[in-house]
Design an enzyme around this catalytic site. Structure first.
Site, PDB file in Angstrom:
ATOM      1  N   ASN A  44      27.373   9.063  33.854  1.00  0.00           N
ATOM      2  CA  ASN A  44      27.721  10.407  33.410  1.00  0.00           C
ATOM      3  C   ASN A  44      29.132  10.763  33.873  1.00  0.00           C
ATOM      4  O   ASN A  44      29.585  10.355  34.951  1.00  0.00           O
ATOM      5  CB  ASN A  44      26.687  11.458  33.847  1.00  0.00           C
ATOM      6  CG  ASN A  44      26.374  11.507  35.316  1.00  0.00           C
ATOM      7  OD1 ASN A  44      26.526  10.516  36.037  1.00  0.00           O
ATOM      8  ND2 ASN A  44      25.918  12.647  35.797  1.00  0.00           N
ATOM      9  N   GLU A  46      31.300  14.194  34.109  1.00  0.00           N
ATOM     10  CA  GLU A  46      31.284  15.645  33.969  1.00  0.00           C
ATOM     11  C   GLU A  46      32.699  16.194  33.764  1.00  0.00           C
ATOM     12  O   GLU A  46      33.691  15.446  33.808  1.00  0.00           O
ATOM     13  CB  GLU A  46      30.586  16.257  35.198  1.00  0.00           C
ATOM     14  CG  GLU A  46      29.126  15.812  35.268  1.00  0.00           C
ATOM     15  CD  GLU A  46      28.321  16.444  36.383  1.00  0.00           C
ATOM     16  OE1 GLU A  46      28.915  17.051  37.306  1.00  0.00           O
ATOM     17  OE2 GLU A  46      27.072  16.320  36.332  1.00  0.00           O
ATOM     18  N   GLU A  57      23.796   7.775  29.176  1.00  0.00           N
ATOM     19  CA  GLU A  57      23.306   7.061  27.991  1.00  0.00           C
ATOM     20  C   GLU A  57      24.369   7.035  26.907  1.00  0.00           C
ATOM     21  O   GLU A  57      24.537   6.022  26.199  1.00  0.00           O
ATOM     22  CB  GLU A  57      22.036   7.741  27.446  1.00  0.00           C
ATOM     23  CG  GLU A  57      20.840   7.679  28.382  1.00  0.00           C
ATOM     24  CD  GLU A  57      20.779   8.852  29.352  1.00  0.00           C
ATOM     25  OE1 GLU A  57      21.838   9.405  29.718  1.00  0.00           O
ATOM     26  OE2 GLU A  57      19.661   9.214  29.742  1.00  0.00           O
ATOM     27  N   CYS A  88      17.837  13.241  28.362  1.00  0.00           N
ATOM     28  CA  CYS A  88      17.787  14.591  27.801  1.00  0.00           C
ATOM     29  C   CYS A  88      17.505  14.503  26.298  1.00  0.00           C
ATOM     30  O   CYS A  88      17.552  13.412  25.699  1.00  0.00           O
ATOM     31  CB  CYS A  88      19.108  15.322  28.062  1.00  0.00           C
ATOM     32  SG  CYS A  88      20.481  14.768  27.019  1.00  0.00           S
ATOM     33  N   CYS A  91      20.218  12.860  24.188  1.00  0.00           N
ATOM     34  CA  CYS A  91      20.323  11.399  24.380  1.00  0.00           C
ATOM     35  C   CYS A  91      19.146  10.665  23.756  1.00  0.00           C
ATOM     36  O   CYS A  91      19.302   9.533  23.295  1.00  0.00           O
ATOM     37  CB  CYS A  91      20.476  11.054  25.855  1.00  0.00           C
ATOM     38  SG  CYS A  91      22.149  11.402  26.429  1.00  0.00           S
TER      39      CYS A  91
END
Ligand code: THU
Length: 133
Positions: A44, A46, A57, A88, A91
Site C-alpha cells: 500500500n 498512502e 493489491e 477491501c 480490490c
C-alpha cells in the site's frame, strides 16, 4: 504450507515491509501467482490527500500487467493486527478482472495464512469482463 504458498507468503511479507503507510500505520503486502507461474507483489502507498492512497493489491496487479501477465491463480494478502486483512471491496473488484470465481485469496498475518477464501465467496454475483461481451 506448500512451496508455492510459502513463496507467495515471503513475497507478500517482503512487500509489506516496503509499504508506505505513514497515516494509517497499517502496512499491507500482497503477492499473486499467475498461470505462467510468475509471482508479482505490491504494497500500500498512502498519500497526504487520504483518498488518493493505493492498496497493496492494486500495486501487485499493476506489476503483473506491466510484466505482460493476466491470469491470476491465487493471491496472498498480509497485514498485522488480530483481524483478518481481507481485501477491501474495490480490490475484490480489481481482482475479479483477472481471476475466476474459484481464485484463492489467502489472508495472512505475520505468523502465516489465517484463512483462505475463493473470490466468489468474497464477491458473489460479481460483474466482470464477461458481462460486456
Ligand atoms: N489496505 C490494503 O492495502 N489492502 C487491504 O486489503 C486492506 C487495506 C490498506 C489501505 C490503507 O493504506 C491501509 O491499508 C489502511 O486501510
Amino acid at each position: 504450507m506448500t512451496t508455492e504458498l510459502t513463496a507467495l507468503f515471503e513475497a507478500a511479507k517482503a512487500a509489506q515491509a516496503r509499504a508506505y503507510a505513514p497515516y494509517s500505520r497499517f502496512q499491507v503486502g500482497a503477492a499473486l501467482r499467475t498461470a505462467s507461474g510468475a509471482v508479482h507483489a505490491g504494497c500500500n502507498v498512502e498519500n497526504a490527500a487520504y483518498p488518493v492512497g493505493a492498496c497493496a493489491e492494486a500495486g501487485a496487479l499493476s506489476a503483473m500487467v506491466l510484466a505482460g501477465d493476466r491470469a491470476v491463480v491465487e493471491v496472498l494478502v498480509i497485514g498485522d493486527g488480530p483481524e483478518l486483512c481481507t481485501p477491501c471491496g474495490a480490490c475484490r473488484q480489481r481482482l475479479r478482472e483477472f481471476g475466476a470465481s474459484d481464485m484463492l485469496i489467502h489472508v495472512a498475518g505475520p505468523e502465516g495464512v489465517r484463512r483462505s477464501f475463493a473470490l466468489g465467496e468474497l464477491l458473489p454475483h460479481s460483474f466482470g469482463p464477461d458481462n460486456l461481451s
